[in-house]
Design a protein around this motif. Structure first.
Motif, mmCIF file in Angstrom:
data_model
loop_
_atom_site.group_PDB
_atom_site.id
_atom_site.type_symbol
_atom_site.label_atom_id
_atom_site.label_comp_id
_atom_site.label_asym_id
_atom_site.label_seq_id
_atom_site.Cartn_x
_atom_site.Cartn_y
_atom_site.Cartn_z
ATOM 1 N N ALA A 30 34.874 61.565 8.029
ATOM 2 C CA ALA A 30 34.737 63.000 7.771
ATOM 3 C C ALA A 30 34.264 63.250 6.341
ATOM 4 C CB ALA A 30 36.066 63.704 8.035
ATOM 5 N N ASP A 31 34.852 62.529 5.390
ATOM 6 C CA ASP A 31 34.464 62.707 3.985
ATOM 7 C C ASP A 31 33.012 62.327 3.748
ATOM 8 O OD1 ASP A 31 37.015 63.565 3.379
ATOM 9 O OD2 ASP A 31 37.689 61.630 2.593
ATOM 10 N N ALA A 32 32.513 61.359 4.515
ATOM 11 C CA ALA A 32 31.128 60.911 4.357
ATOM 12 C C ALA A 32 30.128 61.900 4.953
ATOM 13 C CB ALA A 32 30.940 59.542 4.997
ATOM 14 N N ALA A 34 29.740 62.281 8.389
ATOM 15 C CA ALA A 34 29.299 61.855 9.718
ATOM 16 C C ALA A 34 29.591 62.953 10.739
ATOM 17 C CB ALA A 34 29.995 60.561 10.120
ATOM 18 N N ASP A 35 28.817 62.986 11.802
ATOM 19 C CA ASP A 35 29.017 63.984 12.857
ATOM 20 C C ASP A 35 30.129 63.572 13.812
ATOM 21 O OD1 ASP A 35 26.661 65.796 12.290
ATOM 22 O OD2 ASP A 35 25.640 63.879 12.560
ATOM 23 N N ILE A 36 30.226 62.267 14.063
ATOM 24 C CA ILE A 36 31.151 61.733 15.065
ATOM 25 C C ILE A 36 31.818 60.488 14.491
ATOM 26 C CG2 ILE A 36 31.317 60.650 17.363
ATOM 27 C CD1 ILE A 36 28.815 62.251 18.168
ATOM 28 N N VAL A 37 33.101 60.317 14.784
ATOM 29 C CA VAL A 37 33.759 59.047 14.520
ATOM 30 C C VAL A 37 34.128 58.452 15.875
ATOM 31 C CG1 VAL A 37 36.051 60.125 14.224
ATOM 32 C CG2 VAL A 37 35.595 57.842 13.263
ATOM 33 N N LYS A 38 33.758 57.194 16.075
ATOM 34 C CA LYS A 38 33.904 56.587 17.401
ATOM 35 C C LYS A 38 34.843 55.393 17.370
ATOM 36 C CE LYS A 38 30.995 53.892 19.553
ATOM 37 N NZ LYS A 38 31.983 52.962 20.198
ATOM 38 N N ARG A 83 45.839 60.016 21.143
ATOM 39 C CA ARG A 83 46.096 61.454 21.024
ATOM 40 C C ARG A 83 46.236 61.861 19.559
ATOM 41 N NH1 ARG A 83 49.232 60.126 25.706
ATOM 42 N NH2 ARG A 83 48.381 61.160 27.569
ATOM 43 N N ARG A 84 46.896 61.025 18.776
ATOM 44 C CA ARG A 84 47.068 61.309 17.351
ATOM 45 C C ARG A 84 45.709 61.301 16.638
ATOM 46 N NH1 ARG A 84 51.765 59.640 14.827
ATOM 47 N NH2 ARG A 84 50.685 60.261 12.895
ATOM 48 N N ILE A 85 44.879 60.351 17.013
ATOM 49 C CA ILE A 85 43.554 60.261 16.394
ATOM 50 C C ILE A 85 42.726 61.491 16.749
ATOM 51 C CG2 ILE A 85 41.375 58.985 16.392
ATOM 52 C CD1 ILE A 85 43.111 56.435 16.914
ATOM 53 N N LEU A 86 42.756 61.885 18.027
ATOM 54 C CA LEU A 86 42.005 63.053 18.469
ATOM 55 C C LEU A 86 42.440 64.298 17.707
ATOM 56 C CD1 LEU A 86 40.012 64.431 20.394
ATOM 57 C CD2 LEU A 86 41.857 64.600 22.072
ATOM 58 N N GLU A 87 43.731 64.495 17.549
ATOM 59 C CA GLU A 87 44.239 65.666 16.823
ATOM 60 C C GLU A 87 43.813 65.630 15.363
ATOM 61 O OE1 GLU A 87 45.673 68.437 17.983
ATOM 62 O OE2 GLU A 87 45.163 67.529 19.918
ATOM 63 N N HIS A 88 43.826 64.447 14.790
ATOM 64 C CA HIS A 88 43.417 64.328 13.385
ATOM 65 C C HIS A 88 41.922 64.620 13.241
ATOM 66 C CE1 HIS A 88 44.051 63.364 9.257
ATOM 67 N NE2 HIS A 88 43.205 62.345 9.266
ATOM 68 N N LYS A 90 40.265 66.737 15.032
ATOM 69 C CA LYS A 90 40.157 68.201 15.086
ATOM 70 C C LYS A 90 40.525 68.803 13.740
ATOM 71 C CE LYS A 90 41.134 68.556 20.045
ATOM 72 N NZ LYS A 90 42.122 68.986 21.082
ATOM 73 N N THR A 91 41.565 68.272 13.113
ATOM 74 C CA THR A 91 41.993 68.760 11.803
ATOM 75 C C THR A 91 40.893 68.568 10.766
ATOM 76 O OG1 THR A 91 44.310 68.266 12.298
ATOM 77 C CG2 THR A 91 43.718 68.501 9.977
ATOM 78 N N ARG A 92 40.190 67.442 10.851
ATOM 79 C CA ARG A 92 39.147 67.111 9.878
ATOM 80 C C ARG A 92 37.762 67.607 10.301
ATOM 81 N NH1 ARG A 92 39.545 63.849 5.752
ATOM 82 N NH2 ARG A 92 37.827 65.265 5.226
ATOM 83 N N SER A 93 37.690 68.322 11.403
ATOM 84 C CA SER A 93 36.421 68.908 11.877
ATOM 85 C C SER A 93 35.331 67.861 12.082
ATOM 86 C CB SER A 93 35.937 69.987 10.897
ATOM 87 O OG SER A 93 36.881 71.026 10.785
ATOM 88 N N ILE A 94 35.712 66.757 12.696
ATOM 89 C CA ILE A 94 34.744 65.734 13.075
ATOM 90 C C ILE A 94 34.971 65.414 14.545
ATOM 91 C CG2 ILE A 94 36.246 63.805 12.340
ATOM 92 C CD1 ILE A 94 33.652 62.322 11.508
ATOM 93 N N LEU A 95 33.900 65.198 15.280
ATOM 94 C CA LEU A 95 34.005 64.968 16.717
ATOM 95 C C LEU A 95 34.526 63.569 17.002
ATOM 96 C CD1 LEU A 95 33.372 66.338 19.458
ATOM 97 C CD2 LEU A 95 31.146 65.208 19.391
#
Length: 361
Positions: A30-32, A34-38, A83-88, A90-95
């Motif tokens: 997110a800081d970099a 990027a649009d998506i973290v996979k 689930r924790r990663i997905l929520e995080h 969303k918090t960081r506004s990265i897909l």
């Protein structure tokens, strides 16, 4: 302006099975910018037999004291961690995005996490049951094509087209081929599928990357084509954008020295930042196919271009000749292309040395 490139920061299994490290990887991506973290989603025992050997690069990076199954089990994240990663994310506004490696993982990502798209890894391109399962989700799919020929890709696309169309026919090679060549199949592929060119080696040798294959794939299938990069450094994905890649996927890690199979071929946080920044600059520079002066150039035109000027004093009524005309800056007079049209004409005024000629052509 060129279309924005989608940048996928591939965390993969570089969390080494640690949720805390996975969350930190989300922050880095997110800081970099990027649009998506996979990530990679799998049940190790559903994806690997106990007889599966490690790849050569895995042996080099992790040793040969365990089977591939034993290695991969240590890299597995459970459903709660996902689930924790997905929520995080969303918090960081990265897909959030993930690559499923088995049917259970497809169901979990689609039905439980409700992801918006799926990624299919290169190693699964011949895994027709998994391809079919993924397509039946009706989600967009990013298909990686490492180790593949055009024929391999075409067959995989046939399976995906068949799955999207959800016909009553039994799955078969003939059914897949028919689906691929049907108008409905081609339409759904164009709607749902993007391809990633890839060289499945870690790190990939520069002389085996073959970025030109992206053009071949684009011409063959008419689908968006990107690049999944396994080379060291950031120069190759940047070059891929210059060659038309619409998607860039690149592995990243917190530290290349961490134990695990993929860290050494991954970018560290600062490198990921530099890659994203460079790609954003390149995509702006690509522009469009029109060759016209840029807005920023126009203010320099008069200063940089040249005009016809007097090379000596010219009196009103004198004829213009090659002896009394020359070409110098600035460019606010008659453009030198008209030099020969001026020869033999009479001057309508006096001109001093270096004065710009101001006459009608």
């Amino acid at each position: 302006m060129s279309k924005r490139v989608c940048i996928i920061a591939e965390a993969g299994v570089n969390h080494n099975g640690s949720l805390d490290r996975a969350l930190e990887l989300v922050d880095v991506a997110a800081d970099a910018g990027a649009d998506i973290v996979k990530f990679q989603t799998f049940k190790a025992e559903a994806s690997l037999s106990r007889f599966a050997h490690k790849c050569a690069y895995q042996i080099k990076n992790t040793g040969n004291n365990e089977s591939q199954l034993e290695m991969v089990k240590k890299l597995e994240l459970d459903e709660n961690a996902h689930r924790r990663i997905l929520e995080h994310c969303k918090t960081r506004s990265i897909l959030f995005m993930a690559t499923p490696f088995d049917h259970q993982s497809v169901d979990f990502l689609v039905k439980e996490l409700k992801v918006s798209q799926l990624k299919i890894a290169s190693g699964e391109i011949t895994n027709a049951p998994l391809l079919l399962k993924a397509a039946q989700s009706n989600l967009p799919i990013l298909l990686s094509t490492g180790m593949s020929s055009l024929g391999d890709i075409e067959m995989a696309l046939g399976v995906l087209a068949f799955g999207y169309l959800n016909p009553t026919k039994q799955p078969s090679i003939i059914s897949f081929i028919e689906a691929f060549f049907s108008s409905a199949g081609q339409n759904v592929l164009k709607e749902k599928i993007s391809l990633l060119h890839c060289t499945t080696e870690y790190p990939a040798p520069y002389n085996e990357v073959n970025l030109s294959a992206m053009k071949t794939m684009k011409q063959a299938f008419g689908l968006p084509v990107g690049f999944s990069d396994h080379t060291k450094g950031i120069s190759i994905p940047i070059a891929a954008v210059g060659m038309g890649a619409t998607i860039i996927e690149k592995h990243f890690t917190l530290d290349k020295n961490l134990p695990g199979p993929d860290h050494i071929a991954s970018l560290e946080p600062q490198e990921l930042n530099e890659m994203v920044k460079a790609i954003r600059e390149v995509e702006l520079a690509i522009g469009n196919s029109r060759k016209i002066p840029a807005s920023s150039e126009m203010k320099n035109l008069v200063t940089v271009r040249k005009s016809l000027v007097a090379s000596t004093e010219i009196k009103k009524g004198d004829f213009f000749t090659l002896e009394n005309l020359t070409v110098k800056r600035p460019g606010n007079g008659i453009t030198p292309i008209h030099m020969w049209e001026m020869l033999g004409k009479k001057a309508n005024k006096d001109y001093s040395l270096d004065e710009v000629i101001l006459e009608s052509i």
